[in-house]
Design an enzyme around this catalytic site. Structure first.
Site, PDB file in Angstrom:
ATOM      1  N   CYS A   5       0.842  -1.209   0.000  1.00  0.00           N
ATOM      2  CA  CYS A   5       0.000   0.000   0.000  1.00  0.00           C
ATOM      3  C   CYS A   5       0.874   1.255   0.000  1.00  0.00           C
ATOM      4  CB  CYS A   5      -0.913  -0.013   1.224  1.00  0.00           C
ATOM      5  SG  CYS A   5      -1.804   1.537   1.448  1.00  0.00           S
ATOM      6  N   GLY A  90     -15.293   6.724  -6.897  1.00  0.00           N
ATOM      7  CA  GLY A  90     -14.052   7.347  -7.356  1.00  0.00           C
ATOM      8  C   GLY A  90     -12.829   6.993  -6.529  1.00  0.00           C
ATOM      9  N   HIS A  97      -8.529   8.016   3.053  1.00  0.00           N
ATOM     10  CA  HIS A  97      -7.940   9.365   3.015  1.00  0.00           C
ATOM     11  C   HIS A  97      -9.040  10.386   2.813  1.00  0.00           C
ATOM     12  CE1 HIS A  97      -7.886   7.551  -1.001  1.00  0.00           C
ATOM     13  NE2 HIS A  97      -8.175   8.764  -1.469  1.00  0.00           N
TER      14      HIS A  97
END
Ligand code: AMP
Length: 111
Positions: A5, A90, A97
């Site tokens: 990640c 999206g 985040h």
């Protein structure tokens, strides 16, 4: 920490990054592909994939506080925050985040 990640690597110091603001649990840094003159990302150090996976009220509060502290530090009073949750919304990076965008006009409703 998830080794594949990108945000884990940034948030935990494996990829050197200038943080606009940080605490023991949260970092704030510039988006690599800014959609506004100011475009920041508020990211927990822990690997949490989406907002649906956030189950820690203290961390939730710390993420919101980080928005306020980072914008205050930069003297930004007007800004947009966005959390994309899931592919159809999206989300491209599956490490939670919060986008902070500022420095231009934003239209509403969002497309
Ligand atoms: P989202 O579509 O909500 O998952 O947003 C992912 C955001 O991460 C996009 O705005 C990207 O430009 C940004 N991004 C991807 N990789 C990086 C990176 N290495 N450093 C900073 N921002 C990144």
């Amino acid at each position: 920490m998830n080794n594949s990640c990108i945000f884990c690597k940034i948030a935990n110091g494996e990829i050197p990054t200038d943080f606009v603001y940080q605490t023991s649990k949260v970092v704030v840094f510039k988006d690599i592909n800014p959609q506004a003159p100011v475009h920041l990302l508020v990211v927990p150090k822990a690997h949490i994939e989406t907002l649906n996976d956030l189950n820690d009220g203290n961390l939730s509060a710390e993420l919101i506080d980080a928005i306020k502290e980072a914008t205050k530090k930069l003297g930004i009073k007007e800004y947009r925050t966005v959390i994309n949750t899931g592919k159809s919304a999206g989300q491209e990076v599956f490490h939670l985040h919060i986008h902070i965008m500022a420095g231009r006009e934003f239209s509403w409703p969002a497309g």
